[in-house]
Design an enzyme around this catalytic site. Structure first.
Site, PDB file in Angstrom:
ATOM      1  N   CYS A  13       0.835  -1.199   0.000  1.00  0.00           N
ATOM      2  CA  CYS A  13       0.000   0.000   0.000  1.00  0.00           C
ATOM      3  C   CYS A  13       0.875   1.257   0.000  1.00  0.00           C
ATOM      4  CB  CYS A  13      -0.986  -0.054   1.159  1.00  0.00           C
ATOM      5  SG  CYS A  13      -2.491   0.848   0.805  1.00  0.00           S
ATOM      6  N   GLU A  28      -1.507  -9.254   3.265  1.00  0.00           N
ATOM      7  CA  GLU A  28      -1.313  -9.861   4.593  1.00  0.00           C
ATOM      8  C   GLU A  28      -2.620 -10.350   5.218  1.00  0.00           C
ATOM      9  OE1 GLU A  28      -0.985  -6.674   3.834  1.00  0.00           O
ATOM     10  OE2 GLU A  28      -1.539  -5.305   5.453  1.00  0.00           O
ATOM     11  N   HIS A  61      -3.659  -5.176   0.340  1.00  0.00           N
ATOM     12  CA  HIS A  61      -3.095  -5.732   1.581  1.00  0.00           C
ATOM     13  C   HIS A  61      -3.122  -7.261   1.559  1.00  0.00           C
ATOM     14  CE1 HIS A  61      -2.603  -1.991   3.858  1.00  0.00           C
ATOM     15  NE2 HIS A  61      -3.608  -1.567   3.104  1.00  0.00           N
TER      16      HIS A  61
END
Ligand code: GLN
Length: 514
Positions: free
Chosen positions: A358, A486, A484
């Site tokens: 990001c 993750e 994102h």
């Protein structure tokens, strides 16, 4: 996870007693990471834990705060829905809480069990309506509810003594409210002696085998379910709720712990960010890195690097502490910006693995524009609103947005990959779905020039030009993503980009130590 292993379908709900509508506008120092769901809800970071252990559906209906609940009730009151009645905590707020539990159960068909976690501590003023709602819910669904009370059982080092008083006391407070725990989970440092467990059993009114230890684990929190299973927690829950109670296998999780115990070596990753001293601020990023390292059979050392300090240090190699790769995570605002740019430059020039997430992708693009395209004043309009060379600029859909809460570009969007890219090499499929949380984007006015000089935009929003992935050409592994990744990593299913990043760091490590 243990219940799912028994073939049950579960949903999970986090109830947060604070008055913010969601954690989206809260500082990571206060609250840690904001976890984003596919449907674009900004939620408590515990949903990330739920995701990593289970297959529970996770949507807007998986997290409710006091702020949301009061907001809903007050909206109804303004509409006149209460027909002149006095609007009160009981029953209006408690009704709304009970409704949220039922809505959570309806996220998917055929949910067998809803696990509801109430944040905060028993005795907090804010959590009272939640506890009262649970009492009512239990009264209305007799036989179908089970209370698990998590208590802290401290060990006083100086006195070499374990204290059961906090457990006794919180159970006493629960009883006053009309709640009776069926199982006590004891969060403790070391295993508890039998006499301690007997004491908790007697004072808290639960059978001895329902006093379960949740002891600090040696290697990884992914061990915790294994320890709970050994104490028959899953069996007990199924017996009490009259659910099918087959025996289960945990081989996949045991294999993960085995791998953690016997690493082939250690790699070092530097996280260059603004909130690195706060462990929870990048929770999912840390976990995703661990998952990939476990999968590759390596131990991972995470080196938190304060982005501010990087630009203040006269020696960049000293500030960056000789890691095998660097990750610049998501973030907002100017502080630490220069340190992040220097990190990207150092990685690009020295062929060191870099993963930008990001803001970390935006940093990578600005650095490239400044030092390769020679646009010295290139910047993001988030950092310098009047910059003449906005490589990163506000998304057009954001131009008229006034409120800060819940208004970013949020949730899952499809992204199309170029087949000859490192991104495709990782995902092995042409279209991916990833979650977003941002307001700014790569400015396409600079695209041609950037691609010409070796910053390839290898992933774009399906059907549009919005840049989702950027890669540096002729570099071992330097990738930035606007989304994102993750949020989509689990120990049992590490994320492909994190896997490739970790592989590149292992390679780097081997070359350095050869
Ligand atoms: N501040 C940047 C934006 O809003 C990046 C956001 C993030 O890293 N989550 O676009």
């Amino acid at each position: 996870m243990l219940l799912e292993k028994k073939g049950l379908s579960i949903a999970m709900l986090k109830l947060d007693p604070y008055l913010n509508v969601d954690p989206g506008t809260m500082s990571p120092y206060q609250h840690g990471e904001v976890y984003v769901t596919d449907d674009g809800a900004e939620t408590d970071l515990d949903l990330g834990h739920y995701y990593r252990y289970t297959n529970s559906p996770l949507t807007r209906a998986s997290n409710a705060t006091s702020g949301q609940i009061y907001h809903q009730v007050i909206k109804r009151e303004r509409r006149g829905d209460y027909l002149g009645k006095t609007v009160q905590v009981i029953p209006h707020i408690t009704d709304e809480i009970k409704l949220r539990i039922l809505q959570c159960a309806k996220q998917k068909e055929n949910i067998d069990v809803v696990l509801v976690e109430i944040g905060g501590t028993v005795g907090d003023i804010e959590s009272l309506p939640f506890l009262e709602a649970i009492r009512q819910f239990q009264y209305e669904h007799r036989g179908n509810c089970l209370n698990i009370h998590l208590t802290y059982v401290p060990f006083l080092k100086a006195a070499k003594e374990v204290k059961t008083k906090p457990s006794q006391h919180s159970v006493q407070v629960l009883r006053e409210i009309g709640l009776f725990p069926d199982i006590i989970l004891c969060r403790c440092e070391n295993n508890l002696d039998l006499d301690v467990k007997e004491k908790i059993s007697l004072f808290c009114n639960v059978p001895l085998q329902a006093v379960i230890e949740e002891t600090d684990v040696e290697f990884s929190i992914y061990e915790v379910p294994l320890r709970l299973h050994e104490q028959k927690l899953d069996q007990m829950i199924c017996e009490r709720l009259n659910l099918p109670n087959s025996s289960i296998e945990l081989k996949d999780w045991e294999a993960i712990i085995e791998k953690i115990r016997h690493p082939k070596g250690t790699i070092k990753v530097g996280i260059v960010g603004k909130y690195v001293q706060h462990h929870d601020a990048y929770k999912s990023v840390f976990e995703a890195l661990y998952h990939a390292a476990i999968h590759a059979g390596y131990q991972l050392e995470i080196v938190p690097i304060e982005a501010d300090k990087v630009s203040e240090d006269p020696s960049l190699p000293h500030a960056l502490q000789d890691c095998d790769g660097y990750l610049v995570p998501g973030g907002f605002g100017e502080r630490g910006w220069m340190g992040k740019i220097l990190t990207a430059k150092y990685c690009r020039e020295n062929n060191i693995p870099y993963f930008g997430i990001c803001l970390g992708m935006q940093v990578m693009a600005v650095e490239f524009a400044r030092h390769v395209l020679n646009i010295e004043d290139a910047n993001s309009t988030e950092i310098e609103p009047m910059t003449k060379n906005p490589i990163i600029s506000l998304l057009s859909e954001q131009k008229n947005v006034q409120d800060l809460g819940g208004t970013m570009r949020l949730g899952a969007h499809e992204c199309q990959l170029q087949l000859d890219s490192k991104a495709f090499e990782a995902y092995q499929k042409p279209v991916i779905l990833e979650r977003h949380r941002h307001r700014y984007e790569f400015n396409n006015a600079y695209r041609e020039k950037a691609e010409e000089k070796g910053l390839r935009l290898t992933g774009t929003l399906a059907g549009e030009d919005l840049c989702e992935i950027a890669e540096i050409q002729n570099h071992r592994w330097m990738i930035g993503v606007q989304f994102h990744p993750e949020f989509l990593s689990k120990p049992t299913q590490p994320h492909p980009l994190f896997l490739k990043f970790v592989e590149a760091m292992i390679q780097m490590h081997k070359e350095k130590t050869a």
